[in-house]
Enzyme design. Structure first.
Site, PDB file in Angstrom:
ATOM      1  N   HIS A   2       0.825  -1.196   0.000  1.00 43.95           N
ATOM      2  CA  HIS A   2       0.000   0.000   0.000  1.00 43.95           C
ATOM      3  C   HIS A   2       0.866   1.255   0.000  1.00 43.95           C
ATOM      4  O   HIS A   2       1.942   1.290   0.619  1.00 43.95           O
ATOM      5  CB  HIS A   2      -0.923   0.010   1.221  1.00 43.95           C
ATOM      6  CG  HIS A   2      -2.003  -1.022   1.170  1.00 43.95           C
ATOM      7  ND1 HIS A   2      -3.001  -1.008   0.215  1.00 43.95           N
ATOM      8  CD2 HIS A   2      -2.244  -2.116   1.940  1.00 43.95           C
ATOM      9  CE1 HIS A   2      -3.806  -2.033   0.401  1.00 43.95           C
ATOM     10  NE2 HIS A   2      -3.362  -2.732   1.445  1.00 43.95           N
ATOM     11  N   SER A   3       0.396   2.268  -0.681  1.00 40.74           N
ATOM     12  CA  SER A   3       1.099   3.544  -0.698  1.00 40.74           C
ATOM     13  C   SER A   3       1.184   4.104   0.713  1.00 40.74           C
ATOM     14  O   SER A   3       0.256   3.963   1.519  1.00 40.74           O
ATOM     15  CB  SER A   3       0.358   4.523  -1.611  1.00 40.74           C
ATOM     16  OG  SER A   3       0.991   5.785  -1.622  1.00 40.74           O
TER      17      SER A   3
END
Length: 628
Positions: free
Chosen positions: A262-263
């Site tokens: 995930h960013s």
């Protein structure tokens, strides 16, 4: 993996995570045994940097920052002592992140005066030297130059190889099917018929076929039309399966590649795509299933009870069975994580399903296409639901941008920590984080948010929190709209494709306006942690585009059956819960020979994901579907 230096480096500090500035280790005096080689252990996604300070009477402090860390404070990387005599530089060795580009700032330690600044993208397990020295070229100046001592490895090579192998398998299967169609056409027809063996089953909201209730109600049955068994839309199950299999792969680690994680805050990675798509397709299934169930004569009151029970079970499964706070020890109320993926699915499903049930109308027949405003009947027929969704979105906007948060600027959307130059370290998520901490308590939230990787946040933050659930409801309702299009314009392929295209473009334009086609500069950036409205419109735009491709390919032309994604799409709840519960068990995980190898992690994660596809295929063939 280790790197060797011919001079013993002077380094102090501690071992940091791969995405952090570096790995620092103490060393004896640099003047002693300079010919003795020293091994500096490197972790995955790190490179060795040797900093040569040839400046006399100038101690250096080296600061580091990632190019992906927006408006972040520089972090101290290492101190390098002054050169003792000309031609004998003082050397410090440190491990630096190779995931993204690095920004290095060198300052004179005593004067806090910047000596130089440079940006560089280091490669994994590469060996580099940073030479800091005076240069005489008419003007006395200090030069900072990076020299490659040993070339890095190609860390993306395993992904490329895996992709090529997968592509070769797809081509081989397609070619084999083509040969079989030429040699035995009747057999091919038989396979096509058998592939619809579960078409009599009703679409389930979570992808598992559910049996129709044998209920009375002739008057209602007449109002909703004949209870003909609907043909199952394989594109819906295929899309669900695509989202689910990518979700399993990234949850298992995705080969430890940053783009399969995930960013940290704003932006999109592969891991950020799948959950919204699953929510979207759940919305589509809600409308398809509910319409089919009502056509079969089920009363609304009975259906409401089933909706409430299914939501309760989803939330319970998320809290009791699939709870990441188990890693903190035996599950107890003191540390129980309340929000979560299944919890959000349960709440979203309940709100959207009840909303659709309250305003449910019979699907207009084919003759309705000639009526006035027939081109907008899929929207106009659901105007009460749209008003409710717009009201919900207004609540999200109002709370996000106008709710006062103690110690934080109103309308703050940042990560806190070292972001925004460290001015708001405890403001992670702004109003979203504040509401969760206020109503649920910090101990009942996710303790390891992705923002901690780059932004070094120290407060708990839950990406499945209360405020973001509003936008997941919006996402599911956009999926309802896709399902409504598929039913309202049944057998009108051109009309369906035209509306999918229009919705994809419309939502894409909203995203462009909100983000200014920028990761951080827009008024509402794309953010998975916040489930920002731009995140919803962007992923919904992608979802409509995927259906635009899948519907004619899978259901209209029959060019692809949806294999292998169709099978996990038919048993999505079992696959999701199963992959979470058995994640640490063989054969889904085993001891690796080299824990710092992308290749070994990628192999393990691909095998584990493929096993769940195989399990879903076997269960499909045995007609075993887990439903709630």
């Amino acid at each position: 993996m280790c790197a060797c230096t011919s001079t013993c480096p002077q380094v102090r500090g501690e071992t940091l995570e791969p995405e952090s500035a570096g790995t620092q280790r103490p060393c004896p005096d640099a003047t002693a045994h300079t010919d003795k080689k020293r091994h500096v252990e490197l972790k995955m996604d790190q490179a060795l940097l040797l900093i040569h300070n040839e400046l006399l009477r100038t101690n250096l402090t080296v600061y580091w920052n990632s190019e992906r860390c927006y408006h972040c404070l520089f972090q101290v990387l290492v101190n390098v002592s002054q050169s003792r005599r000309a031609g004998e530089p003082s050397i410090a060795a440190v491990g630096v992140s190779a995931q993204h580009g690095s920004i290095l700032q060198l300052k004179a330690t005593e004067e806090e005066k910047e000596v130089c600044r440079l940006e560089y993208k280091f490669g994994e397990f590469g060996n580099y030297s940073l030479l800091v020295k005076h240069v005489q070229d008419g003007v006395d100046r200090i030069a900072c130059d990076v020299v490659v001592n040993e070339d890095p490895v190609d860390s993306n090579l395993p992904v490329t190889v895996a992709f090529l192998i997968g592509l070769a398998l797809v081509i081989a299967v397609c070619f084999l099917r083509f040969l079989l169609s030429l040699d035995d056409f009747n057999n091919w027809i038989s396979k096509a018929i058998n592939s619809r063996e579960t078409d009599h089953l009703i679409n389930s909201e979570l992808g598992s076929p559910s049996r129709a209730d044998a209920l009375g109600g002739d008057s209602q049955l007449e109002a909703w039309g004949p209870a003909a068994a609907p043909q199952r839309l394989r594109c819906v199950d295929t899309f669900r399966g695509i989202a689910l299999i990518i979700m399993v792969f990234v949850n298992y680690g995705g080969g430890k590649y940053w783009y399969f994680k995930h960013s940290s805050w704003n932006g999109l990675t592969v891991a950020d795509l799948v959950f919204p798509w699953f929510v979207f397709i759940m919305g589509s299934s809600i409308f398809l299933s509910m319409t089919s169930t009502l056509q079969r004569g089920c009363s609304k009151f009975r259906l409401l009870g089933k909706i409430a029970w299914r939501s309760f079970l989803l939330i319970s499964l998320g809290i009791v069975v699939v709870n990441p706070n188990y890693c903190l020890g035996p599950l107890s109320w003191d540390k129980l994580r309340i929000p979560g993926v299944l919890q959000r699915l349960g709440v979203t499903y309940f709100v959207v399903a009840v909303l659709e049930l309250l305003f449910a109308k019979p699907v207009p027949g084919s003759g309705a296409s000639e009526r006035r405003c027939s081109s907008l009947r899929d929207i106009l027929s659901s105007w009460p639901q749209w008003l409710f969704i717009l009201l919900l979105e207004s609540i999200w906007l109002g709370l996000t941008f106008f709710l006062p948060v103690p110690g934080c600027p109103t309308g703050y959307l940042g990560p806190g920590g070292i972001g925004d130059l460290g001015r708001y370290p405890n403001c992670t998520g702004g109003a979203a984080g504040y509401i969760d901490r206020l109503l649920l308590g910090e101990d009942h939230l996710y303790q390891h948010p992705s923002s901690a990787v780059l932004y070094h946040t120290e407060v708990a933050y839950d990406p499945e929190g209360i405020l973001g659930t509003i936008n997941s409801i919006v996402m599911a309702f956009l999926g309802v709209q896709a399902g409504r299009i598929l039913l309202y314009y049944k057998d009108q392929t051109k009309a369906i494709l035209l509306r999918f295209t229009a919705w994809s473009c419309f939502l894409g334009l909203i995203s462009v306006a909100l983000t200014k086609v920028s990761e951080n500069e827009g008024s509402i950036p794309i953010n998975k942690n916040l489930w920002s409205i731009s995140y919803v419109t962007t992923l919904s735009s992608f979802a409509f585009f995927i259906l635009l491709v899948l519907y004619p390919t899978v259901d209209v032309k029959g060019l692809w059956t949806g294999t292998p994604f169709f099978y996990p799409g038919m048993n999505s709840l079992l696959v999701y819960v199963g992959h979470e519960v058995f994640e640490s068990y063989f054969p889904f995980q085993w001891k690796l020979g080299d824990d710092q190898s992308h290749r070994e992690h990628l192999t393990q994660n691909i095998v584990a994901t493929a096993l769940w596809v195989l399990i879903a295929y076997i269960l499909y063939k045995k007609k075993i579907f887990w439903k709630i």
